[in-house]
Design a protein around this motif. Structure first.
Motif, PDB file in Angstrom:
ATOM      1  N   LEU A 112      37.317  76.619  51.766  1.00 48.81           N
ATOM      2  CA  LEU A 112      37.252  77.857  51.080  1.00 48.81           C
ATOM      3  C   LEU A 112      36.983  78.743  52.150  1.00 48.81           C
ATOM      4  N   SER A 113      37.782  79.547  52.391  1.00 48.25           N
ATOM      5  CA  SER A 113      37.490  80.672  53.432  1.00 48.25           C
ATOM      6  C   SER A 113      37.486  82.273  53.060  1.00 48.25           C
ATOM      7  N   LEU A 114      36.926  83.128  53.896  1.00 46.64           N
ATOM      8  CA  LEU A 114      36.870  84.258  53.626  1.00 46.64           C
ATOM      9  C   LEU A 114      38.050  84.957  54.600  1.00 46.64           C
ATOM     10  N   GLU A 115      38.816  85.806  54.592  1.00 48.50           N
ATOM     11  CA  GLU A 115      39.871  86.401  55.568  1.00 48.50           C
ATOM     12  C   GLU A 115      40.242  87.834  54.842  1.00 48.50           C
ATOM     13  N   THR A 116      40.351  88.593  55.691  1.00 45.79           N
ATOM     14  CA  THR A 116      41.215  89.800  55.432  1.00 45.79           C
ATOM     15  C   THR A 116      42.131  89.991  56.310  1.00 45.79           C
ATOM     16  N   PRO A 117      43.058  90.746  55.666  1.00 44.88           N
ATOM     17  CA  PRO A 117      44.409  90.994  56.600  1.00 44.88           C
ATOM     18  C   PRO A 117      44.088  91.639  57.974  1.00 44.88           C
ATOM     19  N   ASP A 118      43.516  92.679  58.235  1.00 46.91           N
ATOM     20  CA  ASP A 118      43.343  93.475  59.192  1.00 46.91           C
ATOM     21  C   ASP A 118      42.441  92.919  60.407  1.00 46.91           C
ATOM     22  N   VAL A 119      41.439  91.895  59.982  1.00 51.63           N
ATOM     23  CA  VAL A 119      40.665  91.694  60.833  1.00 51.63           C
ATOM     24  C   VAL A 119      40.662  89.961  61.041  1.00 51.63           C
ATOM     25  N   MET A 120      40.571  89.606  62.414  1.00 54.01           N
ATOM     26  CA  MET A 120      41.295  88.334  62.784  1.00 54.01           C
ATOM     27  C   MET A 120      40.294  87.096  62.610  1.00 54.01           C
ATOM     28  N   ASP A 121      39.114  87.755  62.174  1.00 54.52           N
ATOM     29  CA  ASP A 121      37.862  86.581  62.177  1.00 54.52           C
ATOM     30  C   ASP A 121      37.704  86.132  60.744  1.00 54.52           C
ATOM     31  N   ILE A 122      37.527  84.809  60.624  1.00 52.27           N
ATOM     32  CA  ILE A 122      37.557  84.029  59.297  1.00 52.27           C
ATOM     33  C   ILE A 122      36.276  83.167  59.331  1.00 52.27           C
ATOM     34  N   LEU A 123      35.607  83.348  58.153  1.00 50.76           N
ATOM     35  CA  LEU A 123      34.458  82.499  57.689  1.00 50.76           C
ATOM     36  C   LEU A 123      34.997  81.448  56.770  1.00 50.76           C
TER      37      LEU A 123
END
Length: 162
Positions: A112-123
């Motif tokens: 399960l990950s949290l990612e946004t298109p503009d930010v390249m950091d993923i939790l």
């Protein structure tokens, strides 16, 4: 058999053409891991190397380089809503205790990950299920850290895509 392996290799190589590479770190129940991988919007492949965390080294009286875990995940990913990404797929792990034991394992990983298109950091949070019949051990284990580190039932981590 060779044709099947070559076909799988070419498919995996083709997936990397449009993939973003990433690096990451994660903390599991007993080991800290560094990972390299690549991902597309629907597929991810990584390889990670883990060494015991400080607390695990203290409790098992072991040097960090004597127990090492190496693994890879092949994750199919889909985005149900917004920045939330759910993934699952096979995982393969190998662990060894220098001079004593060696272990090979296979199972299923879910993520399960949290990612946004503009930010390249993923939790992300990753779990794994490795059944007993999918494990092979050779040698004599001096402590139960080898099993705990290799199975890594739970990992919490951060990745940076390029």
């Amino acid at each position: 058999m060779k044709k099947v392996l070559l076909t799988a290799l070419f498919i995996c190589m083709g997936l990397t053409l449009f993939a973003s590479p990433y690096i990451g770190v994660s903390q599991g129940l007993g080991a800290t891991s560094v990972e390299l991988g690549f991902m597309t919007s629907s597929f991810e492949e990584n390889i990670f190397v883990g060494i015991p965390s400080l607390m695990a080294m203290d409790s098992y009286n072991s040097d960090f380089y004597k127990t090492v875990v190496v693994g890879t995940d092949l994750i199919y990913r889909f985005r149900p809503i917004g920045p939330l990404v759910i993934g699952f797929g096979p995982t393969f792990r190998a662990a060894w205790e220098t001079g004593n034991a060696f272990s090979l394992m296979a199972g299923v990983a879910y993520q399960l990950s949290l990612e946004t298109p503009d930010v390249m950091d993923i939790l992300y949070v990753e779990g794994a299920y490795i059944p007993d019949f999918m494990q092979y051990e050779s040698g004599t284990v001096t402590n139960d850290f080898l099993d705990k580190a290799a199975k890594q039932i739970f990992r919490l981590g951060w990745r940076h895509a390029f």
